[in-house]
Structures are given as C-alpha cells and as structure tokens.
Design an enzyme around this catalytic site. Sequence first.
Site, PDB file in Angstrom:
ATOM      1  N   HIS A  71      37.923 -16.997 -92.903  1.00 32.71           N
ATOM      2  CA  HIS A  71      39.379 -16.987 -92.635  1.00 32.71           C
ATOM      3  C   HIS A  71      40.261 -17.757 -93.813  1.00 32.71           C
ATOM      4  O   HIS A  71      39.785 -18.884 -93.942  1.00 32.71           O
ATOM      5  CB  HIS A  71      39.323 -17.723 -91.123  1.00 32.71           C
ATOM      6  CG  HIS A  71      40.660 -17.710 -90.514  1.00 32.71           C
ATOM      7  ND1 HIS A  71      41.434 -16.677 -89.968  1.00 32.71           N
ATOM      8  CD2 HIS A  71      41.612 -18.780 -90.401  1.00 32.71           C
ATOM      9  CE1 HIS A  71      42.526 -17.126 -89.531  1.00 32.71           C
ATOM     10  NE2 HIS A  71      42.526 -18.227 -89.756  1.00 32.71           N
ATOM     11  N   ASP A  91      36.561 -11.578 -89.604  1.00 34.07           N
ATOM     12  CA  ASP A  91      37.399 -12.553 -89.300  1.00 34.07           C
ATOM     13  C   ASP A  91      37.308 -13.135 -87.770  1.00 34.07           C
ATOM     14  O   ASP A  91      37.585 -12.025 -87.008  1.00 34.07           O
ATOM     15  CB  ASP A  91      38.632 -12.699 -89.859  1.00 34.07           C
ATOM     16  CG  ASP A  91      39.593 -13.881 -89.740  1.00 34.07           C
ATOM     17  OD1 ASP A  91      39.113 -14.728 -89.028  1.00 34.07           O
ATOM     18  OD2 ASP A  91      40.859 -13.729 -90.337  1.00 34.07           O
ATOM     19  N   SER A 150      46.914 -17.363 -91.359  1.00 35.37           N
ATOM     20  CA  SER A 150      46.506 -17.313 -89.883  1.00 35.37           C
ATOM     21  C   SER A 150      47.801 -17.348 -89.106  1.00 35.37           C
ATOM     22  O   SER A 150      48.634 -16.177 -89.134  1.00 35.37           O
ATOM     23  CB  SER A 150      45.879 -18.615 -89.669  1.00 35.37           C
ATOM     24  OG  SER A 150      45.122 -18.823 -88.486  1.00 35.37           O
TER      25      SER A 150
END
Length: 593
Positions: free
Chosen positions: A531, A502, A279
């Site tokens: 994710h 995502d 991320s």
Amino acid sequence: MFGALGAMVLVATVAGPVGAGPATAAGSPGADPLADLHGGTFTGRLSTAREHPDPPWAARPLAPRPGAVRPGAERPGAERHGAAEARGVAVAGSRAAEAGVDWRPCAAEERLPEPVRCGTVTVPVDYRNPDGDTLDLTVSRLAATGDQQDRQGPLLYNPGGPGGSGMNFPLYSLVLGGTWKKLNTAYDLVGFAPRGVGRSAPLSCQDPKEYWQAPNPSPREPSEEFKRQKNAEAARYAEGCAQRQGDRLGHSTTADNARDLDVLRAALGSDRLSYLGVSYGTYIGSVYATFFPERVRRLVLDSVVDPDPAKIWYGSNLAQSLAFEDRWSDWKIWVAGHHDVYGLGRTEAEVQRSFDAVRDELEREPANGEVGPRELLESYLDTGYSDEVWARRAYELAEFRKGNRKPLVGTARRDPRRAVAAENSSAVYTSTQCGDAPWPRNWSRWDRDNTELARKAPFETWENAWLNLPCAYWQGEQREPVEVGTAPGELPPVLLLAATGDAATPYEGALEVRRRLPGSVLVTERDAGSHGLSGGPNSCVNTHLEGYLLEGTVPDGDTDCEGRPSPEPVYGEVQRRALPGAGDEPRPAVAGR
C-alpha cells in the site's frame, strides 16, 4: 479503517529489500437511535484481486439518491460543492494569496531540521461563513534544489488517514533520496497537517491515556454481552467527540479538506495545484478534482480509495476487511514457504494455528501486562500494508513461540509517548468518516453484516467494526458523499497508481476513479499488495511517476508493472533508517475504543 500513514515509505529498510441533520443522543447499548439511513443491507459488489462469492450484504443495490448527479455531468463549480462554500473558498483563497506563508524554522516538536521551513495558512472552520471562526494549518517546505528555470513550484502531499500528517514530507528527499530527491530538483516539497491533525487545531474525543490503555481483549466470536459493551463504548466516544469539539464537530469532512487544499494552493502562490495523495489522500484529491478541475496541474492518486457514494464509508470498510483477509493469507503462505527459517508451519493453516496459539496465550495472560489480543492484531495488521514487515513479524512470532517475548512486545506494546498522537489521529479519523456520509443507525444491521463477513474474513472484521461503530451514534451532521466525477476534457491527465492485491484500498477503487475522471491513466503493480507505491522499490512505477511529475508525460493507456520480488526471509532484527519522529506516529492499526 485506513492507516493513518498507510504504508508510504516512512522507514527505509537497510538490510535487504522499505446530509442528514444532527442525530439525537444515543440511548441504551444496542438501541436504534434513528431509523437505518440506508435501509436493508449493504449493497454493491465488493471484491478484491481474488474472487469471493457475493455475501448476503452485497445482494441489493441502493436506489439512486434524489438529485444525484451522474459522474462527469456538466456542472458549474459552485453546484459541485455548494454556492456558499464556493464563495467561502474564493474569499479564503484571496486572503491566503495576499498573506502568503511566513516561512520560519520549524517548531521543535515537528522534528524538522534545516533546511526545512515551516509556516501556517489560515482557513475558515466553516466555508459557508468565511468571516467566522478560523483555524491555522501547519505547513512544511523543502525548497527545490534545481536551477531556477527548471523549477515547477510546490508539490503538495497527503499520506492518508484520515488523521495522518504530511509534515515530514520534505524529509523524503533528505533521508530517503531516490525518486524523492529527483522530484525535489524541480519541486518545493510541501507537507501539511490537515485540519484537526497534529498542531493544526488538533481534535480530541477522549482522554489520551484512557484511549491508549492496554491490554485489550479481542474475542474471535464476540458474545452478546461483549457487543453490548462495545456499543456502549462507541456511544460514549461519539458523545466525547461532540462535547470536546463543540461547533467544529461537523467541519472535518473530506470536502472541507479539499477546500483547504485550494486555499493552500493560493497561499503558496500557485495558479494550479500539483498534488500527490496516498490512500485517503486520494479521496481528497478526487474530491478536489471534482470541485476545482480547472485548477489541477498535476494530480497523482496512489493506492486509490473507491469514491462510489454507495460505499463511503460503511461499505468501504466491509470491503477492506475482506481484502485484508486475502493479504493476511498471502503472509501466511509466505511464512509457510520458509518453514525452515521460522518453524511456524509448512502450510497456511499451520501458520494460522501458530498465530492463534499466541493469541490464546495473550488472552489468558497478557505479555508484560501490556500486550493482549487486540495489541497483537494491531501489530500484525501491518502485514497487509507492506510486505517489507513480513520477515520481521514472522521472526517476532517465532521468537515468542520459543519463549522470547521481547521482540513481539517491543513492536506491539502501546508506547505511552504515542498516546496523544494516537488519540488525535483516531479523533480526526472518526470525525471525518462519520461526517462524510450517513451510516446505519441500527445495530442489528452492523451485527448481521459483520457476523456474515467474519465467517469469510475473521482476521480484522470485528476490530474494524468496533473502530467505526461511533458513527452509529454520531451527534453531528452526516452529509451526503460527494459525487466524484468530471466531464471529458475538464481535467489534464491524472496518474493513478495501484497494486492488484492492496488490502487497505482494494484495486477496484482505482478502476472506479479511472471511470469517474476521464483522461486518467492507471499504472498497475501486478501480483503485489503493498500500500503506497510512490518512491518505493518498484523502478517501473517510479519511472512513470517521475515522467509524469517532471515532464507531464503519461503512458498512452493503462499500463502494468511487474510486481516486486518477495521479501527475503531474514531472521532477526532488521535495521531501519527512520524519518525523525516516525516512531511517534500512530501506526496503521485497528486500535479502537
């Protein structure tokens, strides 16, 4: 709005399948403290795995910034992030290499038992002045378990954020096993709390109790009065950041985090870096590769942030709100397909009405006096991060509709024990995103863009706007985003992991990084939207991850993995095996001021 910890496997399911100069102080709510830094409306086409008609705010491209360097252009390292900063990294790295890390048993508050060890690494507050103030980053390590000749040094990890801590990374091998245990045979698993996070000279912008108060409203169509209120709150929050952080206000950027990563590398005694970022951690990794391409050994970017400077960060958050709407739709369709289990509706629209009925009820009378509409949205935002919570959230909604509020309240309530960690995470998130790039200073632009977007993506658009609105009133320096990019041949192969659906980091980000980092290879989980893919349930993804980190091999070209199966429609409590302390971390949320 990037989850502080993303959906990386913090829990494993047991039952079933886990710049500009400082701004002046903000004036009255809704005022225009500075001219709109971008001018016009948001630019750049934002799409997810599904096609959306281009909204008005995606109509006009930004003009190239003066002096911008095209991705991949030949540039000496100092020019990539400033000569003074480059010297500061060299000085700090030399000192860190000499000092090393004094590994000791971890402090009790870290909840990291033996054989995990902890230490600190000292970095400058301002890399332009390495002899000035410093701060200590906390680090954790689980030593490699394999034969000495097979060990490959440290593997550093960042789970995302901004505002997330990777201190519990060593526990992935001990508690979750699988891929993590295999990697631990060759690597020391090294986690760290980035600057400002946890015990790494923690940042704060507001009293934690005030920040974490509940219940809170979340109107679907905010009134002008409500908007004025949120602007006033955002201005106060920005003021609080300035007052509490003082001289540190401008030194929590992604560029600072990337430089810290190089000092950590030096302290660990490694000539080159092996790093896994998830991320927001992928943006740190992308910037690191831009600053220090010659020091990259292995680089895994999982669930990839789009580094296009035109999108950092205002545009990224608009794109994210649109992507979360698609993922929210996926959850509703799944729930409707299991109406016989949950009884929430046979169509997506009927499931939405069931959710709206609970939202309306909480608006009239918050549950237990502590869960209102915003807390409801916070808890259901999890459905966009991982389909492993889908059954649980459907069960909680169904039980609430039947009169049993306990399961939903148990998940959605703001536990007072998490107040300090949640406020700290918010402070770091805000300080990083507001300092990384210019943001529009004119409320009319925010209002126009989010009003239009909310017509297409009502689920979390406004809450995401409120979360980021302090950047319109930011009193610290707002820099120009780093122009991520390397020249062909500068980097060893880089492994990118991404799911087509995502929501937190839309798939286009992986495609952009692949373009900007020549030689990178993209492994795509098709028809999936979770994710954080590393070490998860997709064996195909894990095979590529293990092959790259253990053997240095990558596919001959971009490759696909079949998406994971849909979750089972379990009705009831699902037992989970949690990492110690995971319950105290701020969950991915739209929690705001």
